[in-house]
Design an enzyme around this catalytic site. Sequence first.
Site, PDB file in Angstrom:
ATOM      1  N   ASN A   9       0.864  -1.184   0.000  1.00 37.96           N
ATOM      2  CA  ASN A   9       0.000   0.000   0.000  1.00 37.96           C
ATOM      3  C   ASN A   9       0.904   1.238   0.000  1.00 37.96           C
ATOM      4  O   ASN A   9       1.484   1.580   1.023  1.00 37.96           O
ATOM      5  CB  ASN A   9      -0.891  -0.041   1.253  1.00 37.96           C
ATOM      6  CG  ASN A   9      -1.692   1.237   1.440  1.00 37.96           C
ATOM      7  OD1 ASN A   9      -1.772   2.078   0.547  1.00 37.96           O
ATOM      8  ND2 ASN A   9      -2.296   1.395   2.617  1.00 37.96           N
ATOM      9  N   LYS A  11       0.150   4.261  -0.167  1.00 37.63           N
ATOM     10  CA  LYS A  11      -0.471   5.452   0.432  1.00 37.63           C
ATOM     11  C   LYS A  11      -0.236   6.657  -0.497  1.00 37.63           C
ATOM     12  O   LYS A  11      -0.209   6.483  -1.709  1.00 37.63           O
ATOM     13  CB  LYS A  11       0.047   5.675   1.853  1.00 37.63           C
ATOM     14  CG  LYS A  11      -0.093   4.388   2.699  1.00 37.63           C
ATOM     15  CD  LYS A  11       0.138   4.573   4.145  1.00 37.63           C
ATOM     16  CE  LYS A  11      -0.020   3.237   4.863  1.00 37.63           C
ATOM     17  NZ  LYS A  11       0.105   3.337   6.302  1.00 37.63           N
ATOM     18  N   HIS A  97      -9.332   1.227   5.250  1.00 40.77           N
ATOM     19  CA  HIS A  97      -8.031   1.362   5.931  1.00 40.77           C
ATOM     20  C   HIS A  97      -8.192   2.287   7.144  1.00 40.77           C
ATOM     21  O   HIS A  97      -8.987   3.227   7.107  1.00 40.77           O
ATOM     22  CB  HIS A  97      -7.005   1.930   4.947  1.00 40.77           C
ATOM     23  CG  HIS A  97      -5.617   1.906   5.504  1.00 40.77           C
ATOM     24  ND1 HIS A  97      -5.155   2.867   6.378  1.00 40.77           N
ATOM     25  CD2 HIS A  97      -4.608   1.015   5.355  1.00 40.77           C
ATOM     26  CE1 HIS A  97      -3.904   2.568   6.720  1.00 40.77           C
ATOM     27  NE2 HIS A  97      -3.557   1.447   6.113  1.00 40.77           N
ATOM     28  N   GLU A  99      -6.533   4.675   8.191  1.00 37.11           N
ATOM     29  CA  GLU A  99      -6.359   6.108   7.900  1.00 37.11           C
ATOM     30  C   GLU A  99      -7.634   6.697   7.296  1.00 37.11           C
ATOM     31  O   GLU A  99      -7.971   7.853   7.544  1.00 37.11           O
ATOM     32  CB  GLU A  99      -5.148   6.298   6.961  1.00 37.11           C
ATOM     33  CG  GLU A  99      -3.847   6.100   7.726  1.00 37.11           C
ATOM     34  CD  GLU A  99      -2.716   5.525   6.915  1.00 37.11           C
ATOM     35  OE1 GLU A  99      -2.754   5.569   5.681  1.00 37.11           O
ATOM     36  OE2 GLU A  99      -1.765   5.008   7.544  1.00 37.11           O
ATOM     37  N   GLU A 169      -5.138  -5.103  10.903  1.00 32.24           N
ATOM     38  CA  GLU A 169      -4.115  -4.084  11.098  1.00 32.24           C
ATOM     39  C   GLU A 169      -4.366  -3.344  12.409  1.00 32.24           C
ATOM     40  O   GLU A 169      -5.157  -2.392  12.448  1.00 32.24           O
ATOM     41  CB  GLU A 169      -4.146  -3.077   9.955  1.00 32.24           C
ATOM     42  CG  GLU A 169      -3.870  -3.676   8.591  1.00 32.24           C
ATOM     43  CD  GLU A 169      -3.316  -2.631   7.645  1.00 32.24           C
ATOM     44  OE1 GLU A 169      -2.182  -2.795   7.205  1.00 32.24           O
ATOM     45  OE2 GLU A 169      -4.003  -1.646   7.387  1.00 32.24           O
ATOM     46  N   GLY A 175       2.676   2.042  10.920  1.00 27.82           N
ATOM     47  CA  GLY A 175       3.638   3.141  10.767  1.00 27.82           C
ATOM     48  C   GLY A 175       4.388   3.494  12.032  1.00 27.82           C
ATOM     49  O   GLY A 175       5.024   4.551  12.105  1.00 27.82           O
ATOM     50  N   SER A 215       3.661  -2.337  10.476  1.00 27.40           N
ATOM     51  CA  SER A 215       5.114  -2.427  10.686  1.00 27.40           C
ATOM     52  C   SER A 215       5.703  -3.773  10.271  1.00 27.40           C
ATOM     53  O   SER A 215       6.573  -4.317  10.945  1.00 27.40           O
ATOM     54  CB  SER A 215       5.465  -2.081  12.139  1.00 27.40           C
ATOM     55  OG  SER A 215       5.081  -0.749  12.418  1.00 27.40           O
TER      56      SER A 215
HETATM   57  P1  PGA Z   1       3.052   0.141   7.796  1.00 28.10           P
HETATM   58  O1  PGA Z   1       1.583   0.417   7.201  1.00 28.10           O
HETATM   59  O2  PGA Z   1       3.567  -1.121   7.150  1.00 28.10           O
HETATM   60  O3  PGA Z   1       3.839   1.363   7.409  1.00 28.10           O
HETATM   61  O4  PGA Z   1       2.909  -0.022   9.265  1.00 28.10           O
HETATM   62  C1  PGA Z   1       0.678  -0.643   7.035  1.00 28.10           C
HETATM   63  C2  PGA Z   1      -0.604  -0.133   6.466  1.00 28.10           C
HETATM   64  O5  PGA Z   1      -1.001   1.002   6.747  1.00 28.10           O
HETATM   65  O6  PGA Z   1      -1.289  -0.858   5.705  1.00 28.10           O
END
Ligand code: PGA
Length: 260
Positions: A9, A11, A97, A99, A169, A175, A215
């Site tokens: 992803n 983003k 997601h 976010e 997640e 992140g 992560s």
């Molecule tokens: P990350 O993000 O691997 O940077 O933790 C995962 C995600 O948001 O799908």
Amino acid sequence: MRTILIVGNWKMNKTASEATVFMRDLLARVPAQPANLELVVAPPFTALESVRLVLGASSPIQLGAQDLFWEDHGAYTGEVSAPMLKGLGCRYVIVGHSERRTLFGERGDLIQKKIRAALKHGLRPILCIGETLAQRDNGTTDHVLTQQVHDGLSGLATEALATITIAYEPVWAIGTGKSATVEQAIAAHRTIRQVLATVASPAVADCTRILYGGSVTPQNIESLLASDQIDGALIGGACLQVESFATIATVASVARSTGV
Ligand code: PGA
């Protein structure tokens, strides 16, 4: 056996021209014909076409989108529909997601509308769910996951449910560099599979892929995939560098070959 699915992803990263350079480099580095592995990249809408052109018709990497709107067309300024994504060669679409939920206020009913729109046009939704740190600390993780699966999927036809992927997640792991432990991920995946058995059927629950996200790195992917409860990963930060995404793909391509 469920085929491992690794999704990158991106983003809000990479312009169309940066995407072209990145994909040429990535294609040269990923396993050519991964037997028990599907690889997907989900660039921003603005880079889908450039990625598609690099991938061509017979690529080992498939195209995904990060979101969609539920109507097919009309006066919805700024939105992108399922037929538009299909037209650009997308096979997968990420929905819900964290976010989108926290920054853009997406709720369960909107998320289900998006899932229905994706299914109607033959896109495979990847439904993201996960608890916050406060919810984990107060012991409501299972309740939150159950609610999010119900909100996203209740009432859908069993055949449609069979094409869905879930990404677990934990919000506190996204992140942050602080991945869930393998044990925490396995426990959450077991809960999700039990909920799927009631929302869909035990057979659908058994064949649905449940990915872990939060992560994920080249260092922890092997231990995550060692569990047959973890069917792949949704990767943010580590998918933005060719080296780390290609390493994750290579590790995943041999993850189940030893029959773990
Ligand atoms: P990350 O993000 O691997 O940077 O933790 C995962 C995600 O948001 O799908």
